[in-house]
Write an enzyme that holds these catalytic residues in place. Structure first.
Site, PDB file in Angstrom:
ATOM      1  N   HIS A  29      24.821  34.164  37.796  1.00  0.00           N
ATOM      2  CA  HIS A  29      26.150  33.982  37.187  1.00  0.00           C
ATOM      3  C   HIS A  29      27.087  33.165  38.068  1.00  0.00           C
ATOM      4  O   HIS A  29      28.135  32.722  37.607  1.00  0.00           O
ATOM      5  CB  HIS A  29      26.771  35.355  36.900  1.00  0.00           C
ATOM      6  CG  HIS A  29      26.096  36.082  35.771  1.00  0.00           C
ATOM      7  ND1 HIS A  29      26.634  36.167  34.509  1.00  0.00           N
ATOM      8  CD2 HIS A  29      24.908  36.712  35.694  1.00  0.00           C
ATOM      9  CE1 HIS A  29      25.819  36.842  33.722  1.00  0.00           C
ATOM     10  NE2 HIS A  29      24.755  37.190  34.413  1.00  0.00           N
ATOM     11  N   ASP A  63      33.362  28.389  41.080  1.00  0.00           N
ATOM     12  CA  ASP A  63      33.198  29.448  40.072  1.00  0.00           C
ATOM     13  C   ASP A  63      31.992  29.098  39.212  1.00  0.00           C
ATOM     14  O   ASP A  63      31.851  27.945  38.787  1.00  0.00           O
ATOM     15  CB  ASP A  63      34.457  29.502  39.193  1.00  0.00           C
ATOM     16  CG  ASP A  63      34.773  30.912  38.710  1.00  0.00           C
ATOM     17  OD1 ASP A  63      33.859  31.749  38.685  1.00  0.00           O
ATOM     18  OD2 ASP A  63      35.945  31.157  38.360  1.00  0.00           O
TER      19      ASP A  63
HETATM   20  C1  GDG Z   1      31.231  36.109  37.179  1.00  0.00           C
HETATM   21  C2  GDG Z   1      31.292  34.667  37.729  1.00  0.00           C
HETATM   22  C3  GDG Z   1      31.115  33.807  35.397  1.00  0.00           C
HETATM   23  C4  GDG Z   1      40.339  39.592  34.131  1.00  0.00           C
HETATM   24  N1  GDG Z   1      41.443  40.306  34.362  1.00  0.00           N
HETATM   25  C5  GDG Z   1      41.468  41.294  33.451  1.00  0.00           C
HETATM   26  C6  GDG Z   1      40.334  41.196  32.647  1.00  0.00           C
HETATM   27  N2  GDG Z   1      39.651  40.141  33.084  1.00  0.00           N
HETATM   28  C7  GDG Z   1      38.390  39.673  32.484  1.00  0.00           C
HETATM   29  C8  GDG Z   1      38.510  38.286  31.931  1.00  0.00           C
HETATM   30  C9  GDG Z   1      37.047  37.840  31.906  1.00  0.00           C
HETATM   31  C10 GDG Z   1      36.454  38.572  33.109  1.00  0.00           C
HETATM   32  O1  GDG Z   1      37.351  39.637  33.452  1.00  0.00           O
HETATM   33  C11 GDG Z   1      36.336  37.673  34.326  1.00  0.00           C
HETATM   34  O2  GDG Z   1      35.305  36.767  34.107  1.00  0.00           O
HETATM   35  P1  GDG Z   1      35.188  35.402  34.913  1.00  0.00           P
HETATM   36  O3  GDG Z   1      34.114  34.606  34.310  1.00  0.00           O
HETATM   37  O4  GDG Z   1      36.511  34.706  34.868  1.00  0.00           O
HETATM   38  O5  GDG Z   1      34.936  35.786  36.439  1.00  0.00           O
HETATM   39  P2  GDG Z   1      33.976  36.790  37.315  1.00  0.00           P
HETATM   40  O6  GDG Z   1      34.410  38.196  37.202  1.00  0.00           O
HETATM   41  O7  GDG Z   1      34.051  36.229  38.701  1.00  0.00           O
HETATM   42  O8  GDG Z   1      32.491  36.644  36.725  1.00  0.00           O
HETATM   43  C12 GDG Z   1      31.916  33.743  36.708  1.00  0.00           C
HETATM   44  C13 GDG Z   1      30.931  35.258  34.950  1.00  0.00           C
HETATM   45  O9  GDG Z   1      30.374  36.054  35.998  1.00  0.00           O
HETATM   46  C14 GDG Z   1      29.998  35.349  33.728  1.00  0.00           C
HETATM   47  O10 GDG Z   1      28.780  34.725  33.957  1.00  0.00           O
HETATM   48  O11 GDG Z   1      31.832  33.107  34.398  1.00  0.00           O
HETATM   49  O12 GDG Z   1      31.906  32.408  37.184  1.00  0.00           O
HETATM   50  O13 GDG Z   1      32.038  34.638  38.953  1.00  0.00           O
HETATM   51  O14 GDG Z   1      36.405  38.294  30.753  1.00  0.00           O
HETATM   52  O15 GDG Z   1      39.154  38.337  30.688  1.00  0.00           O
HETATM   53  N3  GDG Z   1      40.060  42.024  31.619  1.00  0.00           N
HETATM   54  C15 GDG Z   1      40.959  43.029  31.373  1.00  0.00           C
HETATM   55  N4  GDG Z   1      42.086  43.200  32.122  1.00  0.00           N
HETATM   56  C16 GDG Z   1      42.373  42.364  33.175  1.00  0.00           C
HETATM   57  O16 GDG Z   1      43.386  42.559  33.845  1.00  0.00           O
HETATM   58  N5  GDG Z   1      40.739  43.872  30.338  1.00  0.00           N
END
Ligand code: GDG
Length: 462
Positions: free
Chosen positions: A153, A356
């Site tokens: 990921h 990322d």
């Molecule tokens: C890894 C990789 C890759 C965030 N704040 C809140 C909240 N979130 C949710 C977002 C999103 C998720 O968390 C974060 O996903 P990301 O993709 O931005 O980042 P990582 O956690 O680092 O994920 C990344 C991912 O895996 C999938 O393959 O895209 O590059 O690092 O869904 O909306 N959700 C809630 N409250 C918050 O305050 N409910």
């Protein structure tokens, strides 16, 4: 593809599935039957040798126990203080300790033994993320010939950064033991192939697969996506909730796990630069940064939290008015529906990672917009999402002036241009929707060279 699906991920969701990936894996497991295996969130010295059952659903969830020391060494240590910084080009933050690596291997071996006991010949194993890189190699050493896929990921590391790993030569061997190495972007695939190309043990076959010792691995990109129908529906009815007296006219939103990879200091400083350069002193843009707490047991995460508090204090001290606080730094998690409502309400989505894998927030922001009056996505070119999302305003987060200029441009963007850019981004988000992603990955895994038929494939490709 007959046989059950065995999913391995660090976390297994408890309660009703929510969130794109969890729902997609849940659906795939419901369709095929199988087992979802992950670490028990409660460390314990007890019951280390068993997988225990969780819940009563048509497929099984099984949790493996970690002791406190293992959690410290395998999870906070090797996974999050060695592999995570290496993959995100932050080798300055790496912390190498021999017990980290030893427990990382020990936990993976124990898990491999537990999984191998329960595998039927037609079962397909799908391993998620950097916590389990050596799992296939260990399963192979136990005689497992089932199809095993891996999805990373996070970014695939640069070859020069890989050299900093203890025993860097293991990395290629771990990955070559999978039938399918799935990565987020074409850039990640290029880096993985560069690693294999530089390795004398690897040989490129005519069909593009890589032969490594007795294994053949396919390397391909599968950009992960979101459940866009669900987010669009949530956004239409979601309420951003009250803002208090200072209801922002121009809202810029950020939502990230509080992680040093997300470029939050750069985001805050760029916003400060925007405030400093305002020509219209009546303009009152507000940056709302939601930063959900993450990995507080790792020192680098405590440091970045302190840094962000200091920067936001300085910027607010410099620019706040009686009825306006320009930067709202909310260091807690917000309910999902409310978060989606805030995204729809915002004029700008500001996503600034320094590295990322994909960044799902960028895709969620696009899906949450009203198509007839959409907000603008300002996106770091170092997020995997930027490889295809050309409708976003792409920025280099290290360049504070460029980011400030892009926010300024986004806030003033005419409706026609906003609609056009949003439509371009939404098409990309829909193309990579999570259900399609799961199907594409599993179909590709089913078509990979099976481990048993190795010699026949070698003969055909020679
Ligand atoms: C890894 C990789 C890759 C965030 N704040 C809140 C909240 N979130 C949710 C977002 C999103 C998720 O968390 C974060 O996903 P990301 O993709 O931005 O980042 P990582 O956690 O680092 O994920 C990344 C991912 O895996 C999938 O393959 O895209 O590059 O690092 O869904 O909306 N959700 C809630 N409250 C918050 O305050 N409910």
């Amino acid at each position: 593809m007959a046989g059950r699906l065995i999913v391995i991920s660090n976390r297994i969701p408890t309660g009703d599935p929510s969130g794109g990936l969890v729902v997609a894996l849940h659906d795939a497991l419901l369709a095929r039957g199988g087992v979802w295996v992950g670490a028990d969130p409660d460390p314990s010295e007890e019951g280390r040798e068993c997988l225990h059952e969780l819940g009563d659903i048509p497929y099984r969830k099984r949790a493996f126990r970690l002791s406190k020391t293992e959690r410290q060494n395998y999870y906070s240590g090797f996974a999050n203080s060695v592999l995570w910084p290496i993959c995100h080009r932050r080798t300055d933050l790496i912390e190498i300790k021999s017990e980290y690596r030893a427990d990382y291997l020990a936990v993976n071996l124990r898990l491999a033994r537990l999984i191998a006991q329960d595998l039927a010949p037609q079962d397909v194993v799908w391993v998620h993320d950097y916590h389990f890189l050596p799992l296939a190699m260990m399963l192979r050493s136990l005689g497992v010939t089932n199809r095993i896929g891996f999805f990373l990921h996070i970014p695939f590391p640069n070859i020069t950064d890989l050299a900093i790993l203890p025993r860097p030569e293991d990395f290629a061997r771990w990955l070559a033991s999978y039938n399918l190495l799935g990565l987020q972007t074409r850039g990640d695939v290029a880096r993985a192939l560069e690693m294999f190309r530089a390795d004398p043990r690897a040989e490129f076959l005519r069909d593009g697969t890589v032969k490594f010792d007795e294994h053949i691995v396919t390397v391909a990109s599968f950009p992960i996506g979101i459940d866009c129908d669900q987010i669009e529906a949530t956004a239409r009815r979601a309420d951003p909730g009250p803002f208090g007296a200072a209801n922002p006219r121009e809202l810029i939103i950020g939502a990230d796990r509080l992680d040093y990879t997300k470029g939050l200091p750069h985001k805050f400083e760029a916003f400060g630069r925007l405030l400093q350069g305002r020509v219209d002193r009546d303009a009152r843009p507000t940056l709302l940064q939601i930063a959900s707490p993450s990995r507080a047991d790792v020192a680098a995460y405590r440091q970045i939290t302190n840094d962000l508090q200091a920067i936001s204090g300085r910027i607010n001290g410099q620019y706040s008015e009686l009825d306006w606080q320009p930067l709202r730094f909310v260091h807690r998690s917000v309910a999902r529906d409310r978060l989606i409502g805030l995204m729809r309400r915002a004029e700008v989505g500001l996503v600034t990672p320094l590295a990322d894998g994909m960044n799902l927030v960028a895709k969620e922001f696009v899906a949450a917009q009203a198509p007839d009056n959409p907000g603008v996505l300002v996106l770091s070119r170092f997020a995997g999402a930027a490889e295809d999302m050309k409708g976003a305003l792409l920025i280099n987060p290290h360049d504070l002036d460029e980011t400030a200029g892009a926010i300024d441009y986004a806030l003033a963007m005419p409706l026609d241009e906003r609609r056009k850019r949003h439509a371009d981004c939404l098409a990309v988000v829909r193309d990579s929707r999570i259900s399609v992603w799961t199907d594409r990955y599993l179909a590709r895994l089913a078509s990979c060279v099976p481990t048993l038929a190795l010699s026949r494939h070698q003969a055909a490709s020679a």
